[in-house]
Scaffold this active site. Structure first.
Site, PDB file in Angstrom:
ATOM      1  N   GLY A  97       7.321   5.394   6.199  1.00 19.69           N
ATOM      2  CA  GLY A  97       8.368   6.129   6.881  1.00 19.69           C
ATOM      3  C   GLY A  97       9.370   5.201   7.542  1.00 19.69           C
TER       4      GLY A  97
ATOM      5  CG  ASP B 155       5.495  12.483  10.469  1.00 21.76           C
ATOM      6  OD1 ASP B 155       5.771  13.570   9.924  1.00 21.76           O
ATOM      7  OD2 ASP B 155       5.769  11.385   9.962  1.00 21.76           O
TER       8      ASP B 155
ATOM      9  CG  LEU C  46      -2.022  -0.969   1.307  1.00 27.48           C
ATOM     10  CD1 LEU C  46      -2.644  -0.952   2.686  1.00 27.48           C
ATOM     11  CD2 LEU C  46      -3.058  -0.639   0.253  1.00 27.48           C
TER      12      LEU C  46
ATOM     13  CG  ASP D  17       8.351   2.949   2.122  1.00 24.46           C
ATOM     14  OD1 ASP D  17       8.395   1.729   1.903  1.00 24.46           O
ATOM     15  OD2 ASP D  17       9.273   3.618   2.619  1.00 24.46           O
TER      16      ASP D  17
ATOM     17  CE  LYS E 127       2.817   1.889   9.756  1.00 24.89           C
ATOM     18  NZ  LYS E 127       2.893   3.082  10.620  1.00 24.89           N
TER      19      LYS E 127
ATOM     20  CB  THR F  94       6.885  -2.052   3.454  1.00 22.43           C
ATOM     21  OG1 THR F  94       8.273  -1.764   3.333  1.00 22.43           O
ATOM     22  CG2 THR F  94       6.254  -1.981   2.098  1.00 22.43           C
ATOM     23  CB  VAL F  95       1.662  -0.048   4.812  1.00 24.92           C
ATOM     24  CG1 VAL F  95       0.281  -0.422   5.321  1.00 24.92           C
ATOM     25  CG2 VAL F  95       2.336   0.877   5.793  1.00 24.92           C
TER      26      VAL F  95
END
Ligand SMILES: *[C@@H]1O[C@H](CO)[C@@H](O)[C@H](O)[C@H]1NC(C)=O
Ligand SMILES: *[C@@H]1O[C@H](CO)[C@@H](O)[C@H](O)[C@H]1NC(C)=O
Ligand SMILES: *[C@@H]1O[C@H](CO)[C@@H](O)[C@H](O)[C@H]1NC(C)=O
Ligand SMILES: *[C@@H]1O[C@H](CO)[C@@H](O)[C@H](O)[C@H]1NC(C)=O
Ligand SMILES: *[C@@H]1O[C@H](CO)[C@@H](O)[C@H](O)[C@H]1NC(C)=O
Ligand SMILES: *[C@@H]1O[C@H](CO)[C@@H](O)[C@H](O)[C@H]1NC(C)=O
Ligand SMILES: *[C@@H]1O[C@H](CO)[C@@H](O)[C@H](O)[C@H]1NC(C)=O
Ligand SMILES: *[C@@H]1O[C@H](CO)[C@@H](O)[C@H](O)[C@H]1NC(C)=O
Ligand SMILES: *[C@@H]1O[C@H](CO)[C@@H](O)[C@H](O)[C@H]1NC(C)=O
Length: 661
Positions: free
Chosen positions: A339, A453, A335, A337, A357, A342-343
């Site tokens: 941060g 964030d 889906l 990245d 995740k 990876t998702v």
């Protein structure tokens, strides 16, 4: 045939008949019973009235109340919903809903003191508060008890006491309170859909300590507790442990069991030897049936151990299930990245769509951040925050996090990314997105958490453009009395509070700054950072401030929003620009708090509603009269004016800006 024969035969027959047909009364009295509904009741429990007290232990006395078996603990009655004799555990539920269908409220605290029972899983308190003068805040996620509330006295149940303390809500002024336990392993999603009665009915699980009955039962007996001793009641008479403990057949059985055990041992040794030989010849041959079945049995053992457990209140998924859900982390299921990981998209066994995740390999600092995220998310429940379903266990091969899957991408994609289409995201949708995001952030701040964030890629959207704020990986809870935390700079370029970058000081006002950038993105549909723009306009926030200063706000606004054509929209956009402008102040003390931002956004949104209403009234008053023109909107100049005064005397924050009419 003579008399002697007859006498002998009669004696033999009656002896046999006695042995065969007379049954020990204790054995009969301890036959398992039910109350009609509910589980079969037998040792260590006993059903008062239907069984004798020697069929179980004194504190395991159950009585039938109508159709329900109930156990009395610490002053209240609890329904015995289920009994698992195999693992010595049972499910209890407070019986208030049986006794008072109209307004079931528990009356006594639950306590395991002076009982032989223990909690068999992690539990949380489900706490009831009656007759509170103050209405509970929505953030406390209360389950209202309408039947015990009126305008001056509020009653409700809650799970999270720690949130209440932070909300400054005084529970001491309530008339009374009661705490019940609740298993922590239950699906949060389902829980949030329920009312308090349904939660009461679910109950909680306990376990007991008592002599194991399975050997007695296997020999055909029923266990009991007589004269302070464990007994095994059998059809003939009570025995000490099992019905065949003094049976002459016993030694023969033992011989048979011994021979079988020996044979089984030899067979297992042969299999191990065979496997060992195969492996030596073909080291990792996966086609070997025996190797494979041994491997898969280790797997399923792992699964069983992981299933159903919880860590810090979140569900533990097995690694294998997630591996299968994501098709072994197939890049086609990616889906994005996140941060620090990876998702992936996938479906877990119960059919839910999830986002998994996966952190980058071997980065323990990142893993710590993940643990931090789990701990935070497990505590938070808000309709505009992404829900954490669970994670893999600490003993698992990798730490993976499982989130609810939000189907419609993120806000950045809709504003200026792959899903962006001119005019596709109308202004009223945008202001709603701003409000829902502000609502989630003010909830975080009320819980002493800084998001750290805030950016449009972390604002996820569902199919109705409802907001789910994601990615708390950079968040840290901060104590109430500390106004800032010193840390190395983190966050995303373009969104970072300038004051934070200079002093490494972090406050909730840093989130307000980043949210100001999000507001400008909503107005302009431009990305926060764009290196193809002019050198002074790479940062959207700098660009926005300059445009406003030069009386050219209209150059910033997305041309498809109707800024020029619709006066209401224009008025709203200008008000949002003013608000964003205050959020983007360099001096953090001048910035509004997130709650103020939220309230102001709601007020701005109501311009539209008020005007709709005004129009309706006008139309119904006189159809022939043309619509009254709206009050003159403030010109972009008002923003520039405010900015000038703000920059000369930054302390007077709120009053420098015209409040909306
Ligand atoms: C109780 O035991 C009977 C017979 O042993 C069995 O048929 C029945 O299904 C059991 N009921 C429950 C609720 O376990
Ligand atoms: C009771 O004993 C049997 C056999 O000895 C064993 O399989 C079972 O696990 C024991 N049950 C509990 C709850 O300890
Ligand atoms: C005992 O087994 C039942 C199902 O057989 C399960 O639902 C329950 O959670 C188990 N109890 C414990 C303490 O593991
Ligand atoms: C239950 O316990 C709480 C605190 O432990 C106490 O304040 C409350 O009065 C108790 N409720 C009852 C009904 O005893
Ligand atoms: C009850 O469950 C808890 C938690 O699973 C466990 O630590 C405890 O040993 C169990 N007690 C009995 C008697 O099975
Ligand atoms: C639940 O509330 C009681 C007070 O009645 C308290 O002693 C206990 O620690 C609480 N348990 C949890 C898990 O919060
Ligand atoms: C509300 O309920 C409380 C008891 O819970 C009662 O004392 C009070 O008089 C009620 N007030 C009104 C206005 O009905
Ligand atoms: C909490 O209440 C106290 C006393 O009523 C008040 O001084 C304080 O400002 C409040 N804090 C918040 C965050 O509302
Ligand atoms: C709770 O929900 C159930 C089922 O949805 C409903 O039957 C019941 O009336 C509700 N109870 C209350 C107190 O709202």
């Amino acid at each position: 045939m003579n008399l002697l024969h007859i006498i002998v035969v009669t004696i033999i027959f009656t002896t046999f008949a006695n042995r065969a047909f007379s049954v020990d009364r204790s054995f009969e009295r301890c036959e398992p019973q039910t109350c009609g509904h509910g589980p079969n009741i037998s040792y260590p429990f006993w059903l008062s009235g239907n069984q004798d007290s020697f069929c179980g232990y004194p504190s395991f006395k159950i009585t039938c109340n109508g159709r329900f078996p109930v156990l009395s603990i610490s002053g209240d009655e609890y329904i015995v919903k289920e009994i698992f004799y195999s693992n010595h555990s049972f499910v209890l539920a407070n019986a208030a809903w049986v006794y008072d269908e109209k307004c079931p409220i528990p009356l006594h605290n639950f306590s395991l003191e002076r009982t032989p029972f223990k909690y068999s899983s992690n539990h949380v308190n489900f706490s009831f508060f009656y007759g509170c003068p103050e209405e509970p805040s929505e953030y406390m996620l209360p389950y209202p008890i309408d039947c015990a509330s009126n305008t001056s006295h509020h009653s409700f149940a809650i799970f999270h006491m720690e949130v209440v303390e932070r909300m400054n809500y005084s529970l001491d002024s309530c008339q009374s309170s009661v705490h019940l336990p609740f298993d922590d392993a239950v699906n949060v999603d389902a829980l949030m859909q329920m009312n308090y009665t349904e939660i009461l009915k679910m109950g909680f699980i306990l376990n007991w300590t008592a002599q194991n009955c399975s050997n007695c039962q296997r020999s055909g007996g029923r266990c009991g507790f007589d004269n302070n001793e464990f007994v095994c009641f059998c059809s003939d008479r009570p025995h000490v442990k099992t019905c065949d403990d003094d049976n002459p057949w016993n030694w023969k059985r033992k011989v048979i069991v011994g021979v079988c055990t020996a044979a089984a041992t030899v067979a297992i040794m042969c299999i191990i030897f065979f496997v060992y030989q195969r492996r030596n010849r073909k080291p990792y041959d996966p086609s070997s049936f025996v190797t494979r079945s041994i491997l898969s049995s280790t797997y399923s053992m792992d699964d069983d151990m992981e299933k159903g457990s919880t860590y810090l209140g979140v569900h533990i998924f097995s690694y294998k299930e997630l591996e299968e859900a994501t098709n072994y982390f197939d890049s086609a299921k990616e889906l994005g990245d996140g941060g620090f990981g990876t998702v992936y998209h996938g479906n877990v066994h119960d059919g839910r769509a999830v986002a998994v995740k996966r952190p980058y390999e071997n980065n323990w600092k990142r893993v710590e951040q993940f643990m931090n995220e789990i701990e935070i998310l497990a505590r938070l429940r808000h309709q505009n925050l992404v829900l954490l379903y669970g994670c893999t266990s600490r003993h698992s091969r990798e730490l993976l996090l499982v989130y609810e899957y939000i189907p419609n991408g993120n806000l950045a994609e809709h504003l200026h990314g792959g899903r962006a289409k001119p005019g596709a995201l109308p202004w009223l949708t945008r202001i709603n997105i701003a409000i829902e995001t502000a609502s989630a952030l003010s909830y975080l701040h009320a819980s002493d958490i800084i998001h750290r964030d805030v950016k449009t890629t972390n604002i996820l959207l569902d199919n109705n453009f409802g907001v789910k704020v994601a990615d708390f990986g950079l968040s840290r809870p901060f104590p109430m009395n500390v106004t800032h935390i010193s840390t190395a700079p983190q966050g995303t370029p373009g969104y970072v509070d300038p004051e934070y970058n200079q002093c490494y000081q972090l406050t909730s006002k840093s989130d307000v700054y980043s949210f100001g950038v999000v507001l400008i993105e909503l107005i302009s549909s431009m990305p926060a950072v764009d290196i193809t723009r002019h050198r002074h306009e790479i940062n959207l926030s700098t660009m926005a401030i300059n445009k406003i200063k030069n009386h050219t706000l209209h150059e910033l606004v997305d041309p498809y929003l109707g800024f020029e054509s619709d006066s209401t929209t224009q008025k709203m956009i200008i008000a949002v620009a003013e608000l964003a402008f205050r959020c983007l102040q360099t001096d953090k003390d001048v910035r509004p708090s997130m709650v103020e931002v939220l309230n102001e956004l709601k007020q701005i949104q109501s311009y539209d509603l008020n005007i709709q209403k005004a129009k309706e009234i006008d139309i119904s008053a006189d159809d022939n009269v043309p619509l009254k023109s709206d009050p003159l909107p403030p010109s972009p100049d008002s923003v520039a004016l405010s900015w000038t005064s703000a920059s000369t005397s930054p302390k007077g924050s709120g009053k420098l800006f015209r409040s909306p009419p």
